[in-house]
Scaffold this motif. Structure first.
Motif, short mmCIF file in Angstrom:
data_model
loop_
_atom_site.label_atom_id
_atom_site.label_comp_id
_atom_site.label_asym_id
_atom_site.label_seq_id
_atom_site.Cartn_x
_atom_site.Cartn_y
_atom_site.Cartn_z
N MET A 1 0.85 -1.19 0.00
CA MET A 1 0.00 0.00 0.00
C MET A 1 0.89 1.24 0.00
SD MET A 1 -3.02 1.10 -0.08
CE MET A 1 -3.51 2.79 -0.14
N ALA A 2 0.42 2.28 -0.68
CA ALA A 2 1.18 3.52 -0.78
C ALA A 2 1.17 4.26 0.55
CB ALA A 2 0.56 4.41 -1.85
N ASN A 3 2.35 4.75 0.94
CA ASN A 3 2.47 5.46 2.21
C ASN A 3 2.83 6.93 2.04
OD1 ASN A 3 1.88 3.31 4.00
ND2 ASN A 3 3.90 2.46 3.59
N THR A 4 3.80 7.21 1.20
CA THR A 4 4.23 8.60 1.04
C THR A 4 3.24 9.33 0.13
OG1 THR A 4 5.58 8.11 -0.89
CG2 THR A 4 6.63 7.89 1.25
N PRO A 5 3.20 10.66 0.23
CA PRO A 5 2.29 11.43 -0.63
C PRO A 5 2.57 11.19 -2.12
CG PRO A 5 3.10 12.81 1.14
CD PRO A 5 3.84 11.51 1.24
N GLN A 6 3.84 11.07 -2.46
CA GLN A 6 4.18 10.83 -3.87
C GLN A 6 3.66 9.49 -4.35
OE1 GLN A 6 8.37 10.76 -4.66
NE2 GLN A 6 8.10 10.51 -6.85
N SER A 7 3.82 8.45 -3.53
CA SER A 7 3.37 7.13 -3.94
C SER A 7 1.84 7.06 -3.99
CB SER A 7 3.92 6.04 -3.03
OG SER A 7 3.49 6.23 -1.70
N LYS A 8 1.16 7.83 -3.11
CA LYS A 8 -0.30 7.89 -3.16
C LYS A 8 -0.77 8.55 -4.44
CE LYS A 8 -1.00 7.90 1.81
NZ LYS A 8 -1.37 8.67 3.00
N LYS A 9 -0.08 9.62 -4.82
CA LYS A 9 -0.43 10.31 -6.06
C LYS A 9 -0.19 9.40 -7.26
CE LYS A 9 0.59 14.39 -8.83
NZ LYS A 9 1.35 15.65 -8.93
N ARG A 10 0.94 8.69 -7.27
CA ARG A 10 1.24 7.78 -8.37
C ARG A 10 0.20 6.67 -8.47
NH1 ARG A 10 3.55 9.26 -12.51
NH2 ARG A 10 3.97 7.08 -12.98
N ALA A 11 -0.29 6.21 -7.33
CA ALA A 11 -1.33 5.18 -7.33
C ALA A 11 -2.62 5.72 -7.95
CB ALA A 11 -1.58 4.68 -5.91
N ARG A 12 -2.95 6.97 -7.60
CA ARG A 12 -4.15 7.58 -8.20
C ARG A 12 -3.98 7.75 -9.70
NH1 ARG A 12 -3.54 11.26 -3.94
NH2 ARG A 12 -2.95 12.92 -5.39
N GLN A 13 -2.79 8.23 -10.11
CA GLN A 13 -2.53 8.42 -11.54
C GLN A 13 -2.58 7.10 -12.29
OE1 GLN A 13 1.27 10.38 -11.31
NE2 GLN A 13 0.37 12.39 -11.65
N SER A 14 -2.08 6.07 -11.66
CA SER A 14 -2.06 4.74 -12.28
C SER A 14 -3.48 4.25 -12.52
CB SER A 14 -1.30 3.77 -11.38
OG SER A 14 -1.33 2.49 -11.93
N GLU A 15 -4.35 4.43 -11.55
CA GLU A 15 -5.76 4.03 -11.70
C GLU A 15 -6.43 4.80 -12.84
OE1 GLU A 15 -7.80 1.70 -10.23
OE2 GLU A 15 -5.91 0.91 -9.49
N THR A 16 -6.18 6.10 -12.91
CA THR A 16 -6.76 6.94 -13.95
C THR A 16 -6.29 6.49 -15.32
OG1 THR A 16 -6.77 8.80 -12.41
CG2 THR A 16 -7.08 9.31 -14.72
N ARG A 17 -4.97 6.28 -15.46
CA ARG A 17 -4.41 5.86 -16.74
C ARG A 17 -4.94 4.49 -17.14
NH1 ARG A 17 -3.56 9.70 -19.64
NH2 ARG A 17 -2.92 8.07 -21.08
N LYS A 18 -5.12 3.61 -16.15
CA LYS A 18 -5.63 2.27 -16.43
C LYS A 18 -7.02 2.35 -17.06
CE LYS A 18 -7.55 -0.45 -13.42
NZ LYS A 18 -7.86 -1.32 -12.27
N ASP A 19 -7.87 3.20 -16.50
CA ASP A 19 -9.22 3.36 -17.04
C ASP A 19 -9.19 3.94 -18.45
OD1 ASP A 19 -10.24 2.37 -14.70
OD2 ASP A 19 -10.64 4.34 -13.83
#
Length: 88
Positions: A1-19
């Motif tokens: 699971m993402a912990n740092t703010p940067q990794s949380k943002k990258r996780a959100r971006q990854s979900e968006t790009r996946k869609d």
């Protein structure tokens, strides 16, 4: 699971790009299916028109990074030769 703010943002971006990529891939497959159906029907005019409309979608898939350049080139080449074969 993402912990740092940067990794949380990258996780959100990854979900968006996946869609976005999923929708784009689905759209490409729809265009390819229309070409396949036109080829199966034996109507060369319809097959040619379907191929012409599918080619820009395939090329866009390459520029957006959804599909590999050589994969798209191979698909276009094979479809074009099958459409051409209908006339003969």
């Amino acid at each position: 699971m993402a912990n740092t703010p940067q990794s949380k943002k990258r996780a959100r971006q990854s979900e968006t790009r996946k869609d976005i990529n999923k929708a784009r891939r689905s759209r490409i497959r729809t265009f390819l299916r229309k070409v396949e159906e036109a080829i199966a029907s034996g109507n060369q005019e319809a097959a040619t028109a379907a191929l012409r409309s599918a080619q820009p979608e395939l090329a866009r898939g390459v520029t957006k990074g959804v599909m590999h350049k050589n994969t798209v080139a191979r698909k276009m080449s094979r479809l074009a030769s099958r459409v051409k074969a209908i006339a003969q």
